[in-house]
Write an enzyme that holds these catalytic residues in place. Structure first.
Site, mmCIF file in Angstrom:
data_model
loop_
_atom_site.group_PDB
_atom_site.id
_atom_site.type_symbol
_atom_site.label_atom_id
_atom_site.label_comp_id
_atom_site.label_asym_id
_atom_site.label_seq_id
_atom_site.Cartn_x
_atom_site.Cartn_y
_atom_site.Cartn_z
ATOM 1 N N ARG A 106 5.970 -2.821 -6.334
ATOM 2 C CA ARG A 106 5.830 -3.768 -7.461
ATOM 3 C C ARG A 106 6.203 -5.148 -6.940
ATOM 4 O O ARG A 106 7.302 -5.347 -6.418
ATOM 5 C CB ARG A 106 6.738 -3.401 -8.622
ATOM 6 C CG ARG A 106 6.885 -4.561 -9.607
ATOM 7 C CD ARG A 106 7.601 -4.219 -10.877
ATOM 8 N NE ARG A 106 6.778 -3.402 -11.735
ATOM 9 C CZ ARG A 106 6.973 -3.280 -13.050
ATOM 10 N NH1 ARG A 106 7.955 -3.917 -13.647
ATOM 11 N NH2 ARG A 106 6.182 -2.511 -13.770
ATOM 12 N N HIS A 133 -2.155 -3.808 -13.068
ATOM 13 C CA HIS A 133 -1.099 -2.831 -13.402
ATOM 14 C C HIS A 133 -1.789 -1.492 -13.707
ATOM 15 O O HIS A 133 -1.806 -1.033 -14.848
ATOM 16 C CB HIS A 133 -0.303 -3.345 -14.603
ATOM 17 C CG HIS A 133 1.025 -2.673 -14.795
ATOM 18 N ND1 HIS A 133 1.526 -1.723 -13.921
ATOM 19 C CD2 HIS A 133 1.968 -2.808 -15.770
ATOM 20 C CE1 HIS A 133 2.707 -1.315 -14.358
ATOM 21 N NE2 HIS A 133 2.995 -1.949 -15.476
ATOM 22 N N GLN A 136 -0.118 1.565 -15.586
ATOM 23 C CA GLN A 136 0.075 1.334 -17.028
ATOM 24 C C GLN A 136 -1.193 1.692 -17.799
ATOM 25 O O GLN A 136 -1.137 2.324 -18.863
ATOM 26 C CB GLN A 136 0.439 -0.132 -17.277
ATOM 27 C CG GLN A 136 0.579 -0.492 -18.753
ATOM 28 C CD GLN A 136 1.792 0.131 -19.416
ATOM 29 O OE1 GLN A 136 2.900 0.019 -18.898
ATOM 30 N NE2 GLN A 136 1.609 0.792 -20.554
ATOM 31 N N ASP A 229 0.691 -8.214 -24.911
ATOM 32 C CA ASP A 229 1.658 -8.226 -23.802
ATOM 33 C C ASP A 229 2.400 -9.564 -23.890
ATOM 34 O O ASP A 229 1.975 -10.475 -24.627
ATOM 35 C CB ASP A 229 0.891 -8.084 -22.471
ATOM 36 C CG ASP A 229 1.793 -7.992 -21.245
ATOM 37 O OD1 ASP A 229 3.018 -7.777 -21.409
ATOM 38 O OD2 ASP A 229 1.286 -8.137 -20.113
ATOM 39 N N CYS A 269 2.473 -2.754 -23.474
ATOM 40 C CA CYS A 269 2.979 -2.097 -22.271
ATOM 41 C C CYS A 269 4.510 -2.116 -22.213
ATOM 42 O O CYS A 269 5.105 -1.281 -21.553
ATOM 43 C CB CYS A 269 2.392 -2.750 -21.023
ATOM 44 S SG CYS A 269 2.665 -4.531 -20.951
ATOM 45 N N ARG A 297 3.858 6.891 -19.328
ATOM 46 C CA ARG A 297 3.965 6.313 -17.985
ATOM 47 C C ARG A 297 4.406 7.391 -16.998
ATOM 48 O O ARG A 297 3.931 7.473 -15.889
ATOM 49 C CB ARG A 297 5.007 5.164 -17.957
ATOM 50 C CG ARG A 297 4.701 3.954 -18.796
ATOM 51 C CD ARG A 297 3.427 3.254 -18.395
ATOM 52 N NE ARG A 297 3.355 2.988 -16.972
ATOM 53 C CZ ARG A 297 4.051 2.025 -16.331
ATOM 54 N NH1 ARG A 297 4.849 1.220 -16.987
ATOM 55 N NH2 ARG A 297 3.905 1.854 -15.019
HETATM 56 N N1 NVA Z 1 2.304 -8.875 -17.828
HETATM 57 C C1 NVA Z 1 3.638 -8.358 -17.714
HETATM 58 C C2 NVA Z 1 3.616 -6.871 -17.684
HETATM 59 C C3 NVA Z 1 4.959 -6.212 -17.621
HETATM 60 C C4 NVA Z 1 4.899 -4.711 -17.564
HETATM 61 C C5 NVA Z 1 4.306 -8.920 -16.476
HETATM 62 O O1 NVA Z 1 3.658 -8.953 -15.423
HETATM 63 O O2 NVA Z 1 5.450 -9.334 -16.553
HETATM 64 N N1 CP Z 2 5.368 -1.476 -18.716
HETATM 65 C C1 CP Z 2 6.117 -1.624 -17.612
HETATM 66 O O1 CP Z 2 5.612 -1.713 -16.493
HETATM 67 O O2 CP Z 2 7.448 -1.651 -17.850
HETATM 68 P P1 CP Z 2 8.578 -1.974 -16.782
HETATM 69 O O3 CP Z 2 8.407 -3.430 -16.401
HETATM 70 O O4 CP Z 2 9.857 -1.715 -17.495
HETATM 71 O O5 CP Z 2 8.386 -1.102 -15.585
#
Ligand code: NVA
Ligand code: CP
Length: 314
Positions: A106, A133, A136, A229, A269, A297
Site C-alpha cells: 500500500r 484500490h 476494495q 469516498d 470503502c 474485505r
Molecule cells: N480514496 C481513499 C481510499 C481509502 C481506503 C484514500 O486513498 O485515502
Molecule cells: N477501505 C480501506 O482500504 O480501509 P483501510 O484504509 O482502513 O485499509
C-alpha cells in the site's frame, strides 16, 4: 481457472471470468468459515505487508486471513524498513522475493507495485495506490451480489472525488462485471479520459454503460447503489479546503438518497468523514451496507491470496 503466480495491480488486467472466480472463491471461504470449517492452506508460508499509508481494514484483512490459514504475515510500515529511505524499490523487491511467498504493498505510486512485481518474482497485491484500490472493489462487488443476488444490470453511482483510486477502480470493476456505473463529480474532478475510454471498452464487452457527469440528478437516477469516498485521499490532505468547496453539492445525504427514484443502498470503502462526503443519517441509517462491505474485505483478500498462491482448491 489458474491464477497462480499472477500479481494484482489493477482489475484492468483481469478478465470478467477471473474476477468472477475471485468472487466465487471468496464466497466459499466466507461460507466455510461461518460453518466453523478451519483450513491451514498457508501453513509454512509468509507474506510481507508493506504500508506507506495508514490502514485498518486492509491490514486487518491480510493479517487475519493469512494468519488463520496458518501463514505468517510480516507487517512492515515505512517507519520500519529501508525502502524509501536507504534502499530502492528494486533492491527491496530482490530481497523480499528471496524470503517471502507473496507481497502486499500500500503506497503512493502504482509504478512501485509494478516494480515489486517485475523484480521480486513472487505475486504482489496492490493494497491501494494513488490510482487504484482493486481489493476494495472485489469486496464491493461481493457485497453488491450478496445484497441484490446478481451484478448484471445493476447501477452504481459514485458521487464525489471522481478521479481518486476508488472512482477509477469502481469504474473498471463495475464496467467489466456488467454493472452500469456513473461517476458523478464536478468537472475539475472527472477521471482521466484514457481510463474512461478503457472502461467504456470493458463496458461494451459486458453490456454495461459508463457515464461521467457533473449533474447529480442525471448521475444518480435509477441507481441501486450510491457510493462515496473521502473528499481528500491519503496524501492529498492539503487540498481538503478546496475540495470541501467543490464537493459540497455532492454530499450524500438523505435528500440525495431520496432522489435516485429507487430504494438504493449506500456504500463507502471507509474510513468516512461524517458531514463531509456523507451525513450520519445515511451512513448510520437503514440503507447503509458499509459493515458488510468492510467484512467482505477479509473474504475477498483471502480469495486473492488463495488464488495467486494456487491454494484455493485445497
Ligand atoms: N480514496 C481513499 C481510499 C481509502 C481506503 C484514500 O486513498 O485515502
Ligand atoms: N477501505 C480501506 O482500504 O480501509 P483501510 O484504509 O482502513 O485499509
Amino acid at each position: 481457472m489458474n491464477l497462480c503466480g499472477k500479481s494484482l495491480i489493477s482489475l484492468k488486467d483481469y478478465t470478467p471470468a477471473e474476477i468472477r472466480y475471485f468472487l466465487d472463491v471468496a464466497k466459499k471461504a466466507k461460507d466455510e468459515h461461518k460453518r466453523g470449517i478451519r483450513k491451514q492452506r498457508f501453513l509454512g508460508m509468509t507474506i510481507a505487508l508493506l504500508f506507506e499509508k495508514r490502514s485498518t481494514r486492509t491490514r486487518c484483512s491480510f493479517e487475519t486471513a493469512f494468519g488463520e490459514e496458518g501463514g505468517h504475515p510480516v507487517f512492515l510500515s515505512s517507519a520500519d524498513i529501508q525502502l524509501g529511505v536507504k534502499e530502492t524499490v528494486e533492491d527491496t523487491a530482490h530481497v523480499l522475493g528471496r524470503m517471502f511467498d507473496c507481497i502486499e504493498f500500500r503506497g503512493f505510486k502504482t509504478r512501485h507495485v509494478e516494480i515489486l512485481s517485475e523484480v521480486s518474482g513472487i505475486p504482489v497485491i496492490n493494497g491501494l495506490s494513488d490510482d487504484f484500490h482493486p481489493t476494495q472493489v472485489l469486496a464491493d462487488l461481493m457485497t453488491l451480489e450478496e445484497h441484490f443476488g446478481a451484478l448484471k444490470g445493476k447501477k452504481l453511482a459514485f458521487v464525489g472525488d471522481g478521479r481518486n483510486n476508488m472512482a477509477n477502480s469502481l469504474m473498471i470493476g463495475c464496467a467489466k462485471m456488467g454493472v452500469d456505473v456513473a461517476i458523478v463529480a464536478p468537472d475539475e474532478l472527472h477521471p482521466e479520459s484514457d481510463l474512461v475510454k478503457l472502461a467504456e471498452g470493458f463496458a461494451k464487452e459486458a453490456g454495461s454503460t459508463v457515464l461521467i457527469t457533473s449533474d447529480v440528478d442525471a448521475g444518480i437516477k435509477g441507481a441501486d447503489v450510491i457510493y462515496t469516498d473521502v473528499w481528500a485521499s491519503m496524501g492529498e490532505e492539503a487540498k481538503l479546503a478546496e475540495r470541501i468547496k467543490l464537493l459540497k453539492p455532492y454530499q450524500v445525504n438523505a435528500d440525495l438518497m431520496a432522489r435516485t427514484g429507487k430504494k438504493s443502498v449506500f456504500m463507502h470503502c471507509l474510513p468516512a468523514v461524517r458531514n463531509n462526503e456523507v451525513t450520519p443519517e445515511v451512513i448510520d441509517g437503514p440503507q447503509s451496507v458499509v459493515w458488510d462491505e468492510a467484512e467482505n474485505r477479509k473474504w475477498t483478500i483471502k480469495s486473492v491470496m488463495l488464488c495467486l498462491l494456487g491454494k484455493e482448491n485445497e
